[in-house]
Design a protein around this motif. Sequence first.
Motif, PDB file in Angstrom:
ATOM      1  N   LEU A 182     186.665  74.270  47.185  1.00  0.00           N
ATOM      2  CA  LEU A 182     186.388  75.684  46.936  1.00  0.00           C
ATOM      3  C   LEU A 182     187.549  76.410  46.278  1.00  0.00           C
ATOM      4  O   LEU A 182     187.394  77.060  45.237  1.00  0.00           O
ATOM      5  CB  LEU A 182     186.045  76.336  48.279  1.00  0.00           C
ATOM      6  N   ALA A 186     187.834  77.825  42.110  1.00  0.00           N
ATOM      7  CA  ALA A 186     188.091  79.170  41.593  1.00  0.00           C
ATOM      8  C   ALA A 186     189.257  79.155  40.613  1.00  0.00           C
ATOM      9  O   ALA A 186     189.198  79.782  39.557  1.00  0.00           O
ATOM     10  CB  ALA A 186     188.391  80.108  42.756  1.00  0.00           C
ATOM     11  N   SER A 211     176.582  80.607  41.275  1.00  0.00           N
ATOM     12  CA  SER A 211     177.743  81.472  41.422  1.00  0.00           C
ATOM     13  C   SER A 211     178.810  81.111  40.395  1.00  0.00           C
ATOM     14  O   SER A 211     179.514  81.980  39.876  1.00  0.00           O
ATOM     15  CB  SER A 211     178.295  81.390  42.845  1.00  0.00           C
ATOM     16  N   HIS A 215     180.290  83.463  37.217  1.00  0.00           N
ATOM     17  CA  HIS A 215     181.722  83.656  37.080  1.00  0.00           C
ATOM     18  C   HIS A 215     182.203  83.434  35.661  1.00  0.00           C
ATOM     19  O   HIS A 215     183.129  84.089  35.201  1.00  0.00           O
ATOM     20  CB  HIS A 215     182.425  82.681  38.036  1.00  0.00           C
TER      21      HIS A 215
ATOM     22  N   LEU B 578     190.381  80.692  52.079  1.00  0.00           N
ATOM     23  CA  LEU B 578     189.112  80.011  51.784  1.00  0.00           C
ATOM     24  C   LEU B 578     188.009  81.005  51.496  1.00  0.00           C
ATOM     25  O   LEU B 578     187.270  80.890  50.525  1.00  0.00           O
ATOM     26  CB  LEU B 578     188.696  79.143  52.973  1.00  0.00           C
ATOM     27  N   SER B 581     188.215  82.532  48.192  1.00  0.00           N
ATOM     28  CA  SER B 581     187.881  81.724  47.005  1.00  0.00           C
ATOM     29  C   SER B 581     186.393  81.591  46.782  1.00  0.00           C
ATOM     30  O   SER B 581     185.962  81.038  45.779  1.00  0.00           O
ATOM     31  CB  SER B 581     188.464  80.322  47.088  1.00  0.00           C
ATOM     32  N   ILE B 582     185.574  82.030  47.738  1.00  0.00           N
ATOM     33  CA  ILE B 582     184.126  81.959  47.541  1.00  0.00           C
ATOM     34  C   ILE B 582     183.768  82.786  46.326  1.00  0.00           C
ATOM     35  O   ILE B 582     184.207  83.931  46.186  1.00  0.00           O
ATOM     36  CB  ILE B 582     183.378  82.479  48.783  1.00  0.00           C
ATOM     37  N   LEU B 583     183.042  82.201  45.432  1.00  0.00           N
ATOM     38  CA  LEU B 583     182.680  82.927  44.214  1.00  0.00           C
ATOM     39  C   LEU B 583     181.661  83.992  44.581  1.00  0.00           C
ATOM     40  O   LEU B 583     180.541  83.687  44.996  1.00  0.00           O
ATOM     41  CB  LEU B 583     182.108  81.952  43.181  1.00  0.00           C
TER      42      LEU B 583
END
Lengths: 276, 605, 313, 505
Positions: A182, A186, A211, A215, B578, B581-583
């Motif tokens: 995760l 990003a 998602s 982005h 954490l 960082s979740i979109l």
Amino acid sequence: MTALLTIDDLRLRYPGRGFRSASPEVLRGISLEIAPGETLGLVGESGSGKTTLGRAVLGLANPTGGSITFQGEDITRLSQKQRRPLAKRLQVIFQDPYTSLNPVLQISEILSEPIVAQGVSAADSRKTVSRLLDQVGLPSNAAQRYPREFSGGQRQRVAIARALALEPRLIVCDEPVSALDLSTQARVLDLLVDIQRNTGVSYLFITHDLSVVRHISHRVAVMYKGELVETGPVAEVTTTPQHEYTRSLLLSAPTADPDLQRERRALRRRLREAAA
Amino acid sequence: MTTTEIDNIAAVSAPEKKRSGVIRRLLKKPLGLISLIVLIVIVLLGVFAQFFSAHDATFTSLQVVNAPPGTPGYILGADQNGRDIWARILVSINVSVISGLIGAGVATLVGTLFGLLAGYVGKKTDAITSWTFNLLMTFPALVLVLVLSPVTGGAYQATMFIFGLFLAPSTYRLVRNLVVGVKNELYVDAARVSGLSNRRILSRHVLYVVRGPIIISVSFLATAAIGIQSGLAFLGVGSTLTPSFGSMTSDAFINVYSYPLQLVWPSVVQALLTSALILLGNAYRDALTDAERPTRAERRAAASAAATRTRMVRARTAGAPDVSSARSLLTVRNLSVGYAQTDGVLKSVVDGVSLDVAPGEIVGLVGESGSGKTQTAFSILGLLPPEAQVEADVLTIAGDSLVAKDSRELRKMRGSVIAYIPQEPMSNLDPSFTIGSQLVEGLMAGMSRKEAKATILQLLARVGIADPERTFASYPHQISGGMAQRVLIAGAVASRPKLLIADEPTTALDVTIQAEILDLLRDLQGELGMGVLLVTHNFGVVADLCDRVVVMRNGQVVETGKVRAIFHEPAHEYTQQLIASILDENTVRTDPAPHSDMRELEETK
Amino acid sequence: MIVYILRRLGAGLVLVFIVTAITFFLTHAANIPVANNILGAGATQDQVAALNAKLGLDQPIIEQYINWLVGVLHGDLGISYFTSEPVASGIAARLPVTLSVVVVSLIFTLVLSVILGVAAASKRGPLDVVLQGIATLSFIFPAILLGIILVYVFAITLQIVPAVGYTSLAESPSGWFASIILPAIVLSIAGIASLAAQIRGSLIDELGRDYVRTLRSRGISDMSILLKHALRNASGPAFTTFSLLFISLFGSALFIEKIFALPGFGTYAYQATIQGDLPVMLGVTLFSVLLVVIVNLIVDLVSGWLNPKVRVS
Amino acid sequence: MKYTHGLRAAAAAAGAVLLLAGCSAPSSSPSSAAPQTLNLSIQAPPTNFTVGDWSGGDSTLFTSVYDSILKTNVKGEATPGIAESWSYSPDKLVLTLKIRTGQKFSDGEPVDAAAVVASLKQTMKEPSYSAQLATISDVTAPDATTAVITLKTPDASLLSKLGGVQGGVGAPKVLTAKSSSLDPVGSGPYTLDKSATTAGSVYTLKRNPGNWDASSYPFETVKIRVIQDPTASQNALKTGQLDFGGVNPDQVSQFPKSQFTTGTSLPQAVGAIWLADRDGKIVPALKDVRVRQAINMAVDRSSIATKLVAGAHGTEQLVSPTGAAYSADLDKTYPFDVDGAKKLMAEAGYADGFSVKMPSTVVSQAYDATIAQELGAIGIKVTYDTVPFQDFFAKVYGGTYGLYFMYNGFSGDDASDLNGSTSGAFNPYGTTTPELTELLAKANAAPADKQGAAFGAVNKYLVDQAWAAPILSSTGPWVTTSRIKYTPPVTPSLNLLPFGVAASN
């Protein structure tokens, strides 16, 4: 707008095993365009044909119909030799950073290879390698190491550096972050956006993760069973989807909020019961 | 680039600093070193034969016919024609070595070249070359050798050249299959996209990667060639006067009852030569696998259950406090898992983990790769490989302590109290058996085959499979991934377990399928009142299913809490990182594509 | 299924055609003086010419080959130049000898290598090393030495089996077994090592697969996982080795036939080739190619049966 | 057995020898306890059974299924066969044979003079024997019980030939039929049991009780296996799968007295380097008698005979030491003398020697290295071709080799030995000299009591001219299972007469 890449009615069917046995069409008349500097997100479930479309653009799969035009040049069916000059303008980042880097080559060899193949001297290519490593945020001493010495995110940076080596105009990104953790995900996405801002490169960004698409994409194309069901600006497609499949896709993706997710689940269940 | 990643590079590469090559690794193995020395000594004896023997290998002296070993000037004695056996053995070494070189050389060159072409170029080339090599395999080689003997004059070198061709198919197959495998690797695709020529891709990427197995096969080919040469000489094909192990054996065979030692000498030296070759090949293979091990280990960190034996959980200390409450379904206290490294140091992957699952509760075990979450889950299931060293103060399921249970008792628990849903649906079904037969097998302990089948059919229907009878009779490759995951869920809940451990049960699935599976899991959990330990890295899944969350990092639990608390008020810095960082669903890329500038650029071109 | 088998056999016939043609033309190129070899005693030119005419050796080469092919299609493989025996009956008399030895040896090899391979794969560690040592030793142990030791112990000293010769199965099943047991053991020795190593390797691979863990998670016994699931999946690659093994054993049978004086196929082929006995050479070639084709077909069918994914529909 | 036994080739039907032959078999009928089967082995299979076409080693098979005109007993004497009596004309040019009546071929046809004539004529026509029967000008059958052979020149070895393969008589109907090659129709003491025979590997003979001499052949069945490998045949002997075999002297002790009977054979054969190309067609040097003599002096006979082949004797003569033509003094003609040989080579103009090719066969293998080395010592560089034994004589007749090592089996009479040594496989180039022709003619025509001396003169001439380079005459131990009574014959591998049943104690 002058398109960088134009795909027109692209069809593809993998050769069957026997003489006449035909396999089902994987691409069933795909048409889309990518502008310079633009990211087109390509979404769809596995088997929808999105990876095949990317491979067709890269010349790794042979279309059975339609055309692919890149910078005004028809690249639908080029021989491997004809395709070689194209490497300077068209590049790739694959999904799996574990298998997209040759385990027996050093990072410097991996990065200099495409440069040397274009006739650049070894000394110049060395300079380029350290510039590339810097660009993707890897220390310069990484050049003498082997892929296995790096984590997944770092490897994907190496793969990005390799794609950037020849300063291409279009990079096909085939699920480049789906194998990453995760937090790494990003950061890699941010890196890709930064690079785009600095170099004006275009991305054909293939993913199954909405998602991620939100982005990074300017526009989104949704594929379903070999066809393009919906195309449009990212905000429109992800908020007011027109096609039913896109809607179910949006509802299916669990959101990282327990309360929101409960609502979404209920909505989805209602929809399903209504359909039944 | 964050500093943590740079640290990682340094950390990961530290033990790799003295990155020893395969050759060096080979020499470090006693077997490799010994066989290499034996091989070199034998070859040198042959090369400098005239310095080591008092007589010419073909010199006959009627005075020493069948002389025993130890006769002055005849260390190993003399043969039935009064020739020095030692001198003949030395010359035979040369014949064998040259035969091995020619046979293995021709086979490797031809096989590798065509194997590369067939595997890489395309289906047509593949079909033609494969057919040709198949033909070569069916062709009686001895016939060709004998028929051509007027042309070759019976010289063993020419004969070995011909046999080299007939040995080539095995190399060809090996290389072709390796190349077909490598060809589909993404780095070869990447090289093609990078504009590399075919020749360069073949030599640099493909050949470079497949060279290990080829080198190993050379040692076997060389032994085969040596064997063939000596066999032919034994039969008397070719010149009978050239000393070779085969002709020596043939001579000695006639006198075996009178002078058995004459048969032993050539046999022993030939056996030494070939065994040195084979063991060297084996040692090289081991050295090669050692070199590859780190990558493999990473890729398959979770999947390394390469044994059927179950690891027993050891109690850390005698008389550890029993903290398992009556209410808790699963209680884990101070669990650690370690693996002994080659240098003997224990590398810890799970370090002091404690967690609980209450009956009917769904607990998410969250963390990034390498956090130890899967190792934790497997140690509860007792499915870690025997190399793993598992210790815990308390490990109790439904009041039953797993600590110090032997593998049979653990197996009993796995069949009933505790169940498992894996990540990858396809690879977790045995491809050779029908779905039904694999599911029934797990139930056979408690009921008849008929009952078991009925139960499974019912379950298949329950997990949402439209045609249970048909799926029951299907093989795994005949169903889709989503179906397969439903089958695995059915298999897991068939024994009505109290605790279900699901390891990333939806990661390999498409989002639409994932949603359905999540729904199914929730429904089943409700019906059966199971406690669930859900291992995942997907916060969406956590949000959807879990009541509580355990966050892991580097083998340790950093935070435990109710699901809402974790999402909304993460306490630990790492959890915060954490969550951050979740979109975010709400952030959509808005900056316009800079195509206006680009258009100008295009136009000026 | 039947279509598939017929197609494979058809492809095999093409192979037979090509391989025999190559044998035929190479033999001609080698120019073995067959008539002189047969006539011996200072045969005059006229006698040689007459014999050549009788054997059909005076015809154009292509025609000779076509004549042979036509004969084969009519079930006539010709007559040996040297023993005057019809090739078909020559092969019929010798093939069973070699096949008996090879098949029995393959069964030994299969059984022993499965036992060794399974033991080595399931009990890693010291036992694995010992088994590998035994396997290597068996690979390098000279077959001739083994042959002579076995003959000395079992035939000469204990007198429980004959030292030479072959008894047909029809004549006496126990005699048949006694006459081939030693040759079969000697022939097996080298193959066991490679096949056991192969089985061990693929079994270890197989035991590392995900489904094994899942089966274990359902409480299925280790024995069942090892022998039922893993072994079956590991047998695919082993079977490919098995077919190669058959070919190589068939080839090495010649040596065994020499040591045990077995009137087998290898000796027959060897003698014929040395003498330039063309009809026998062609017949032998035809049968060995057919044999390879059939064995490969059987192996493919069996591995198809073992592996449902490639099962022919 | 290590090729210590000779090789019968006097009649060109040469082959590797495992069996010795002879006569004076027990005439008593087999007792009830008699063994039913005799197990023998041969090293090379016969190519076919057709009369006149027989070639391949051991002739036991042939002489068992075909009765011959005369018979050769274990002492090498001609005894009655199909002809119950015979008589020569005074000039030795006409041989009249009285044919036995009441004999039948296995197809039921009677054996008569016409059959004898047809068979002999057939044999004369075939390339294998035409040279040996070249002295015969005509064969006629004036009536059913009389056959008359007319000769061009007297032939002292004729009777011996008629007692061997050349005298074989087959049924006229199928004499040259294709079937005769595998399905012989003869009137011999045995018939070929085709159901238990596999050509090239096992031959099974069934006793023919109707044969006039059936009592000399006590075994119901004779099974003859083809075993090429000497160790395999020794194994078979040890296990009782074979009843008879020749062995090395140092191996005799491996056969316990309780189960085996052993003995030593009579001189069986002469092993020689046959300097065939005496006219110098392919090896010009051999035309020079000094070169041939040099070769004789270069060979260390006594060492070879005692070291390489235990139990043999060095010899310089082509005749049997048991015969009248043999002279012990002649064995001192060419003493082992490398320097002397070199001198002769130099005199002949070959101071630097020359190169030759020799065939290497299973028979010669044991001697090849030594011969190459000893000839090499006088400058003759030898290279070997590996030749399968079956091809050996064909290759030799084809004129491929100027010289070669081979055994010539002794026939039991000087006439056959010397006629054989100067014809057929041992004279493939057909070389001769006027002196030799004259000496041979005189000897063949000599009355019986003078023949020894006359052939002695031939023998001396051959030795002086270095016709060949004889090395050794071989004898060797034989072993039989104790139930067999074996009488060592003068002429080995000819027929089954040496084999009888041992008296039970």
